[in-house]
Write a protein that holds these residues in place. Structure first.
Motif, mmCIF file in Angstrom:
data_model
loop_
_atom_site.group_PDB
_atom_site.id
_atom_site.type_symbol
_atom_site.label_atom_id
_atom_site.label_comp_id
_atom_site.label_asym_id
_atom_site.label_seq_id
_atom_site.Cartn_x
_atom_site.Cartn_y
_atom_site.Cartn_z
ATOM 1 N N UNK A 5 0.985 -1.043 0.055
ATOM 2 C CA UNK A 5 -0.135 -0.122 -0.092
ATOM 3 C C UNK A 5 0.766 1.232 0.024
ATOM 4 N N UNK A 6 1.716 1.422 -1.056
ATOM 5 C CA UNK A 6 2.581 2.485 -1.037
ATOM 6 C C UNK A 6 2.113 3.838 -0.866
ATOM 7 N N UNK A 7 0.837 4.068 -1.604
ATOM 8 C CA UNK A 7 0.453 5.349 -1.353
ATOM 9 C C UNK A 7 0.002 5.831 -0.254
ATOM 10 N N UNK A 8 -0.407 4.895 0.344
ATOM 11 C CA UNK A 8 -0.971 5.183 1.969
ATOM 12 C C UNK A 8 0.456 5.365 2.964
ATOM 13 N N UNK A 9 1.319 4.478 2.515
ATOM 14 C CA UNK A 9 2.500 4.582 3.356
ATOM 15 C C UNK A 9 3.276 6.013 3.268
ATOM 16 N N UNK A 10 3.317 6.208 1.843
ATOM 17 C CA UNK A 10 3.948 7.669 1.647
ATOM 18 C C UNK A 10 3.070 8.820 2.254
ATOM 19 N N UNK A 11 1.750 8.776 2.283
ATOM 20 C CA UNK A 11 0.942 9.732 2.818
ATOM 21 C C UNK A 11 1.094 9.660 4.600
ATOM 22 N N UNK A 12 1.289 8.576 5.271
ATOM 23 C CA UNK A 12 1.587 8.534 6.391
ATOM 24 C C UNK A 12 2.952 9.463 6.717
ATOM 25 N N UNK A 13 4.010 8.974 6.023
ATOM 26 C CA UNK A 13 5.357 9.278 6.044
ATOM 27 C C UNK A 13 5.084 11.094 5.656
ATOM 28 N N UNK A 16 3.683 12.263 8.862
ATOM 29 C CA UNK A 16 4.520 12.402 10.034
ATOM 30 C C UNK A 16 5.689 13.546 10.011
ATOM 31 N N UNK A 17 5.985 14.072 8.819
ATOM 32 C CA UNK A 17 7.170 14.888 8.579
ATOM 33 C C UNK A 17 6.729 16.462 9.306
ATOM 34 N N UNK A 18 5.278 16.641 9.116
ATOM 35 C CA UNK A 18 4.761 18.131 9.705
ATOM 36 C C UNK A 18 3.988 17.857 10.757
ATOM 37 N N UNK A 19 3.834 16.646 11.561
ATOM 38 C CA UNK A 19 3.247 16.370 12.650
ATOM 39 C C UNK A 19 3.856 17.135 14.019
ATOM 40 N N UNK A 20 5.132 17.079 13.983
ATOM 41 C CA UNK A 20 5.781 17.693 15.216
ATOM 42 C C UNK A 20 6.438 19.067 15.067
ATOM 43 N N UNK A 21 6.094 19.851 13.673
ATOM 44 C CA UNK A 21 6.682 21.129 13.599
ATOM 45 C C UNK A 21 6.527 22.061 14.811
ATOM 46 N N UNK A 114 -0.074 23.489 20.220
ATOM 47 C CA UNK A 114 -1.227 22.639 20.831
ATOM 48 C C UNK A 114 -1.902 21.689 19.620
ATOM 49 N N UNK A 115 -1.937 22.395 18.609
ATOM 50 C CA UNK A 115 -2.500 21.819 17.360
ATOM 51 C C UNK A 115 -1.490 21.051 16.759
ATOM 52 N N UNK A 116 -0.183 21.443 16.958
ATOM 53 C CA UNK A 116 0.957 20.279 16.445
ATOM 54 C C UNK A 116 1.164 19.234 17.416
ATOM 55 N N UNK A 117 0.790 19.336 18.746
ATOM 56 C CA UNK A 117 0.920 18.245 19.858
ATOM 57 C C UNK A 117 -0.102 17.532 19.263
ATOM 58 N N UNK A 118 -1.260 17.938 19.197
ATOM 59 C CA UNK A 118 -2.437 16.759 18.764
ATOM 60 C C UNK A 118 -2.062 16.259 17.594
ATOM 61 N N UNK A 119 -1.456 16.894 16.421
ATOM 62 C CA UNK A 119 -1.298 16.048 15.266
ATOM 63 C C UNK A 119 -0.257 14.843 15.592
#
Length: 144
Positions: A5-13, A16-21, A114-119
């Motif tokens: 499921x490469x499209x899903x996996x790439x979407x997760x990545x 993930x890259x922006x979740x803790x900005x 807070x929004x980033x933390x929730x993300x």
């Protein structure tokens, strides 16, 4: 998962890259570690523990994060609020996210943080579900 499921996996990545900005990296690792402990994801727990230590957090803080309430002196007020919110979101079916837990986090972080933390919390829970469901084994991750 990545090959089937490469499209899903790439979407997760990408998520993930922006979740803790904008969040402190030590705090982000503590959140990832605590959620992974709660979800029983050995691979993610191994990865994020190694990352935290590699990036300079102490073994003492990392080792006692499962008992952070009893070891409060090792963590900042923001980290304590983040850990409390992590548990509430991760265990959402138990008691949803109690108002007081949300308020503590809202007072410890500005609105963007807070929004980033929730993300970040939502993201590590997604990764935990991938790791546990796909039975990804720990022991081969290298933080360098």
């Amino acid at each position: 998962m990545a090959s089937h499921a490469p499209e899903f996996y790439q979407a997760l990545i990408a998520l993930d890259e922006v979740s803790a900005l904008g969040l402190d990296s030590k705090l982000a690792h503590l959140v990832r570690i605590r959620a992974s402990q709660l979800n029983g994801c050995a691979y993610c727990l191994d990865m994020h523990t190694l990352d935290a230590l590699h990036e300079g957090d102490t073994a003492q803080r990392v080792n006692v994060v499962a008992t952070w309430r009893e070891a409060r002196k090792f963590y900042t007020e923001q980290e304590l609020a983040a850990l409390e919110l992590t548990e509430a979101i991760t265990l959402i079916s138990v008691d949803h996210v109690p108002d007081d837990v949300y308020e503590i986090a809202a007072n410890a972080f500005d609105e963007k943080e807070l929004a980033q933390l929730i993300s970040l919390i939502i993201m590590i829970n997604a990764w935990n579900r991938v790791g546990v469901t796909c039975r990804i084994e720990p022991g081969h991750y290298d933080p360098s």
